[in-house]
Design an enzyme around this catalytic site. Structure first.
Site, mmCIF file in Angstrom:
data_model
loop_
_atom_site.group_PDB
_atom_site.id
_atom_site.type_symbol
_atom_site.label_atom_id
_atom_site.label_comp_id
_atom_site.label_asym_id
_atom_site.label_seq_id
_atom_site.Cartn_x
_atom_site.Cartn_y
_atom_site.Cartn_z
ATOM 1 N N THR A 194 0.877 -1.172 0.000
ATOM 2 C CA THR A 194 0.000 0.000 0.000
ATOM 3 C C THR A 194 0.916 1.225 0.000
ATOM 4 O O THR A 194 2.099 1.108 0.283
ATOM 5 C CB THR A 194 -0.862 0.028 1.278
ATOM 6 O OG1 THR A 194 0.025 0.021 2.403
ATOM 7 C CG2 THR A 194 -1.801 -1.167 1.344
ATOM 8 N N CYS A 236 14.515 -5.478 -17.850
ATOM 9 C CA CYS A 236 15.347 -6.674 -17.735
ATOM 10 C C CYS A 236 16.561 -6.309 -16.894
ATOM 11 O O CYS A 236 17.378 -5.494 -17.304
ATOM 12 C CB CYS A 236 15.786 -7.114 -19.131
ATOM 13 S SG CYS A 236 16.792 -8.573 -19.100
ATOM 14 N N GLY A 294 9.814 6.223 -2.982
ATOM 15 C CA GLY A 294 8.954 5.184 -2.417
ATOM 16 C C GLY A 294 8.763 5.250 -0.913
ATOM 17 O O GLY A 294 7.835 4.635 -0.391
HETATM 18 P P1 NAD Z 1 -0.236 3.557 -5.517
HETATM 19 O O1 NAD Z 1 -0.540 4.743 -4.714
HETATM 20 O O2 NAD Z 1 -0.377 3.599 -6.996
HETATM 21 O O3 NAD Z 1 -1.094 2.332 -4.983
HETATM 22 C C1 NAD Z 1 -1.273 2.026 -3.611
HETATM 23 C C2 NAD Z 1 -2.530 1.187 -3.482
HETATM 24 O O4 NAD Z 1 -2.730 0.813 -2.137
HETATM 25 C C3 NAD Z 1 -3.774 1.938 -3.922
HETATM 26 O O5 NAD Z 1 -4.411 1.213 -4.940
HETATM 27 C C4 NAD Z 1 -4.609 2.052 -2.659
HETATM 28 O O6 NAD Z 1 -5.977 2.005 -2.913
HETATM 29 C C5 NAD Z 1 -4.129 0.852 -1.862
HETATM 30 N N1 NAD Z 1 -4.307 0.988 -0.424
HETATM 31 C C6 NAD Z 1 -3.901 2.024 0.366
HETATM 32 N N2 NAD Z 1 -4.215 1.792 1.634
HETATM 33 C C7 NAD Z 1 -4.812 0.582 1.684
HETATM 34 C C8 NAD Z 1 -5.333 -0.201 2.736
HETATM 35 N N3 NAD Z 1 -5.272 0.200 3.996
HETATM 36 N N4 NAD Z 1 -5.857 -1.414 2.426
HETATM 37 C C9 NAD Z 1 -5.923 -1.851 1.148
HETATM 38 N N5 NAD Z 1 -5.450 -1.131 0.109
HETATM 39 C C10 NAD Z 1 -4.893 0.068 0.375
HETATM 40 O O7 NAD Z 1 1.251 3.146 -5.118
HETATM 41 P P2 NAD Z 1 2.250 2.113 -5.830
HETATM 42 O O8 NAD Z 1 2.953 2.786 -6.938
HETATM 43 O O9 NAD Z 1 1.577 0.833 -6.102
HETATM 44 O O10 NAD Z 1 3.321 1.923 -4.676
HETATM 45 C C11 NAD Z 1 2.917 1.309 -3.458
HETATM 46 C C12 NAD Z 1 3.966 1.480 -2.386
HETATM 47 O O11 NAD Z 1 5.131 0.711 -2.701
HETATM 48 C C13 NAD Z 1 4.434 2.924 -2.258
HETATM 49 O O12 NAD Z 1 4.688 3.235 -0.912
HETATM 50 C C14 NAD Z 1 5.684 2.934 -3.045
HETATM 51 O O13 NAD Z 1 6.521 3.954 -2.673
HETATM 52 C C15 NAD Z 1 6.250 1.565 -2.731
HETATM 53 N N6 NAD Z 1 7.135 1.111 -3.789
HETATM 54 C C16 NAD Z 1 7.873 0.030 -3.602
HETATM 55 C C17 NAD Z 1 8.721 -0.392 -4.614
HETATM 56 C C18 NAD Z 1 9.539 -1.588 -4.492
HETATM 57 O O14 NAD Z 1 10.348 -1.860 -5.316
HETATM 58 N N7 NAD Z 1 9.351 -2.375 -3.502
HETATM 59 C C19 NAD Z 1 8.801 0.280 -5.790
HETATM 60 C C20 NAD Z 1 8.002 1.361 -5.962
HETATM 61 C C21 NAD Z 1 7.161 1.744 -4.979
#
Ligand code: NAD
Length: 567
Positions: free
Chosen positions: A274, A420, A502
Site C-alpha cells: 500500500t 530486464c 517510495g
Molecule cells: P499507488 O498509490 O499507486 O497504490 C497504492 C494502493 O494501495 C492503492 O491502490 C490504494 O488504494 C491501496 N491501499 C492504500 N491503503 C490501503 C489499505 N489500507 N488497504 C488496502 N489497500 C490500500 O502506489 P504504488 O505505486 O503501487 O506503490 C505502493 C507502495 O510501494 C508505495 O509506498 C511505493 O513507494 C512503494 N514502492 C515500492 C517499490 C519496491 O520496489 N518495492 C517500488 C516502488 C514503490
C-alpha cells in the site's frame, strides 16, 4: 514545422486543464532532436491513461507521484521541448520548466530536480505546505523523471524478489505457497503476476475496486473473491493443487490481517505494497469506506492522518504476529515499519526490508532495473530487442526465461517497453546493441533506455535500498549525488535528482538517468559511457561498504577504486 503544429493540436497545448494524453509514435520528429523527442514522448507516456494512476491530476503512481506540477506547466514543458536546440539544456524544478541554458551538444538536454528540501525542512508537512503554495510537486522516482513504463517497470524486480525468497526459504519456487499482500496500485499491481510467475498463490487486498478491475483487465490479476472466507478457500485449494493463482479482495488490509489471525489463517509469506509512505494521500485508514476516506482526506486531513497511522500500527502488529506464528515477513519498500514506529510499534524493524533480505547481492554485482522503450510505438520493435538480447547473452539462462515469460504474459501499457535486470558490463553492451539496431533500421525508430531510481548506486534510503549496510553507512547520501553527477558528466540525455520516492519525504535521496539510442556514433559513445559508469558507482558504493562480492567484481571487471591505506 507541420509536425510541431500537429502535436500541439493533438496534445491540446494551451488548454491549461486535464485532457487525455497519449505519446506520439512513429519515426518522424516533432522536436529538433531525438533526445528532446524522447523526453516529450516519455512525459506523455507517463500520463497515458493505461499507465498513469490518476492522469487528470498528473499523478502517475506511488500516491502523489506526478509528471508535471500542473497542466499549465505540462503545456510549457511540451512547448519548450519542441523548441529546445541540440546545444541547450532545460532545467526542471519540481515539475515546472524554469530555464533553458546554452550548454553543448554533449551535455544532457534536461536536468530535473524534484521534491528536494534542505534536510532540516524535509518533512511531509513542509512539503505539503509548499505544494499548496504551488512551489513543489512530488516526483516519486520515475514519475517526475519521465521514465515510467507502467506496472511492468517493477514486475521483474518483484518477480526476482519472490523467486529469491522461494530459493532462500524453500529451496525452490513458490509452488504451493500462499502469499498475502496489499495494494494493487501502479507498483503494487505487479505483485499478483510476479507471484504467479514464481508459481505461487497470491491474495492481494485492495481497498479500491477500480484498481482490482484494472489489474484483472490487463491480466496481472487472475480473479477476485467477494469475501475473505472465499479468498482463503480459493487460495488453499490452489496451493493444495500447486496451481499458481492470484486473487484480489476488495477490503482494507488493516481489517483483513487481524481477521485472518482470528480465523487462525497464517499465510506462508506476508508483505505489503500500500502507499504507506504517505499517510495522507496514500494509505487508507480502517473503519471507513473508500468513498468516506476520500471525503475525510479533504475535509479533515489531520484526523485522516491520525487514523491512517493508527491503522498502520495495527497492520504492522498483525504482520509481526504472523511472523511469530511462522510466516516469512518482509517489508516491500513502502516505509510501513517506520510509520508504525511513530505509533509506538518499537519492534517494527523485527522483519527485514526486501533489499537486505533478497536484493543486495545483485546490487554488489552492479545489477539493476535496466529498461527500454520503443519510441516507434510498435510492439514489434520490442520483440526485435528481446530476440537480439537473447543472441547477445546466450549464457544468461535466467534472463532468457524472464524474456520468454515477459513476451508471453505482459500486455504493453502505453509505449511498448521492456524491463530486464542487467549487471555491470552487460548494460553498456545492450545499449550499443540497441543503437546498432536503430542504425541498421532493424527497429522503426530510436529506443530510449533508462532505469528505476531503485538501483545499486543511485539511492540513499536507510529503510529500503541502503537498509542495514555492512559499514553502517545507510544514511550517507553522498553516493546518490555522485551517481547523479557521474551521469551528467557521462552524457546522459536527461538526469534527475529527487527526495522522497517510495519511502516519503526526508527518507530517501536518489538519482535517475535516461539515454537514447538514435543510431548515431555520438549516441553510441554516450550510451557506452553512461551505461558503464552508472552501475560502476553502485559497485564502488558497495565495495566501499565492505561487501566482498562488490570488491571482487570491481577487481575482475576493472572498476578502478583507489587504495586508501588507513594508518
Ligand atoms: P499507488 O498509490 O499507486 O497504490 C497504492 C494502493 O494501495 C492503492 O491502490 C490504494 O488504494 C491501496 N491501499 C492504500 N491503503 C490501503 C489499505 N489500507 N488497504 C488496502 N489497500 C490500500 O502506489 P504504488 O505505486 O503501487 O506503490 C505502493 C507502495 O510501494 C508505495 O509506498 C511505493 O513507494 C512503494 N514502492 C515500492 C517499490 C519496491 O520496489 N518495492 C517500488 C516502488 C514503490
Amino acid at each position: 514545422m507541420r509536425q510541431k503544429e500537429k502535436i500541439i493540436k493533438e496534445l491540446h497545448i494551451g488548454c491549461g486543464g486535464p485532457r487525455p494524453v497519449k505519446a506520439p509514435g512513429g519515426a518522424e520528429l516533432h522536436c529538433k532532436g531525438w533526445y528532446q523527442e524522447a523526453a516529450l514522448r516519455m512525459l506523455c507516456n507517463n500520463l497515458d491513461p493505461d499507465n498513469g494512476e490518476n492522469p487528470d491530476e498528473l499523478i502517475v503512481y506511488g500516491g502523489l507521484g506526478k509528471a508535471a506540477r500542473n497542466w499549465e506547466c505540462f503545456d510549457a514543458i511540451v512547448r519548450t521541448l519542441l523548441d529546445l536546440e541540440n546545444d541547450e539544456t532545460l532545467l526542471m524544478q519540481s515539475g515546472k520548466p524554469v530555464a533553458v541554458l546554452k550548454t553543448s551538444k554533449s551535455a544532457p538536454r534536461i536536468l530535473i530536480a524534484n521534491s528536494n528540501l534542505v534536510p532540516r525542512w524535509a518533512s511531509w508537512d513542509y512539503f505539503h505546505k509548499l505544494d499548496r503554495m504551488g512551489l513543489m510537486m512530488y516526483g516519486q522516482m520515475t514519475a517526475g523523471s519521465w521514465i515510467y513504463i507502467g506496472t511492468q517497470g517493477i514486475l521483474q524486480g518483484t518477480y526476482e524478489t519472490f523467486a529469491s525468497l522461494g530459493q532462500k526459504h524453500y529451496q525452490s519456487d513458490l509452488r504451493g505457497k500462499i502469499i498475502v499482500t496489499a495494494g494493487l496500485g501502479g507498483m503494487g499491481g505487479a505483485q499478483p503476476l510476479a507471484v504467479t510467475m514464481a508459481k505461487g498463490v497470491a491474495v492481494c487486498v485492495e481497498i479500491d475496486q477500480s484498481r482490482i478491475e484494472k489489474r484483472l483487465k490487463k491480466h496481472y490479476l487472475d480473479t477476485q473473491a467477494p469475501t475473505l472466507d472465499e479468498a482463503i478457500a480459493k487460495a488453499q485449494e490452489a496451493a493444495k493443487n500447486k496451481t499458481p493463482l492470484s486473487i484480489g479482495l476488495c477490503a482494507n488490509i488493516a481489517d483483513i490481517l487481524p481477521a485472518m489471525l482470528q480465523k487462525g489463517f497464517i499465510p506462508d509469506v506476508i508483505t505489503d505494497q500500500t502507499s504507506a509512505h504517505d499517510e495522507l494521500n496514500g494509505y487508507f485508514p480502517r473503519g471507513l469506506t473508500f468513498a468516506q476516506a476520500l471525503q475525510l482526506r479533504k475535509a479533515e486531513p489531520e484526523k485522516y492522518k491520525n487514523m491512517a497511522l493508527d491503522s498502520m500500527a495495527l497492520h504492522v502488529r498483525a504482520i509481526l504476529e504472523m511472523q511469530k506464528r511462522g510466516a516469512v515477513a518482509f517489508d516491500y519498500g513502502n516505509n510501513l515499519r517506520a510509520q508504525a514506529m511513530k505509533r509506538g510499534v518499537d519492534n517494527a524493524m523485527d522483519y527485514p526490508g526486501f533489499v537486505p533480505a533478497y536484493i543486495r547481492e545483485l546490487f554488489c554485482r552492479g545489477q539493476g532495473p535496466f529498461r527500454w522503450v520503443a519510441l516507434s510505438g510498435n510492439p514489434e520493435d520490442i520483440r526485435v530487442t528481446d530476440r537480439e538480447l537473447l543472441r547477445l547473452f546466450p549464457e544468461k539462462t535466467k534472463m532468457a526465461n524472464w524474456l520468454k515469460m515477459a513476451g508471453e504474459k505482459i500486455e504493453h501499457m502505453g509505449l511498448p517497453s521492456r524491463i530486464c535486470w542487467l549487471g555491470y558490463g552487460e548494460r553498456e553492451k545492450a545499449g550499443k546493441l540497441f543503437n546498432d539496431l536503430v542504425r541498421e533500421g532493424k527497429v522503426r525508430a530510436p529506443i530510449v533506455i533508462g532505469r528505476d531510481h531503485l538501483d545499486c548506486g543511485s539511492v540513499a534510503s536507510p529503510y529500503r535500498e541502503t537498509e542495514a549496510m555492512k559499514d553502517g553507512s545507510d544514511a550517507v547520501a553522498d553516493w546518490a549525488i555522485l551517481n547523479c553527477m557521474s551521469n551528467v558528466a557521462s552524457g546522459a540525455a536527461w538526469v534527475s535528482f529527487h527526495d522522497g520516492g517510495g519511502v516519503g519525504i526526508g527518507y530517501a535521496l536518489h538519482a535517475g538517468q535516461v539515454t537514447v539510442a538514435d543510431g548515431t556514433d555520438e549516441s553510441e559513445k554516450k550510451l557506452i559511457t553512461v551505461l558503464r559508469n552508472d552501475p560502476a558507482t553502485g559497485i564502488a558504493r558497495h565495495a566501499d561498504a565492505g561487501y566482498e562480492t562488490a570488491i571482487r567484481v570491481a577487481e575482475t571487471k576493472g572498476v578502478k577504486i583507489p587504495m586508501v591505506n588507513m594508518c
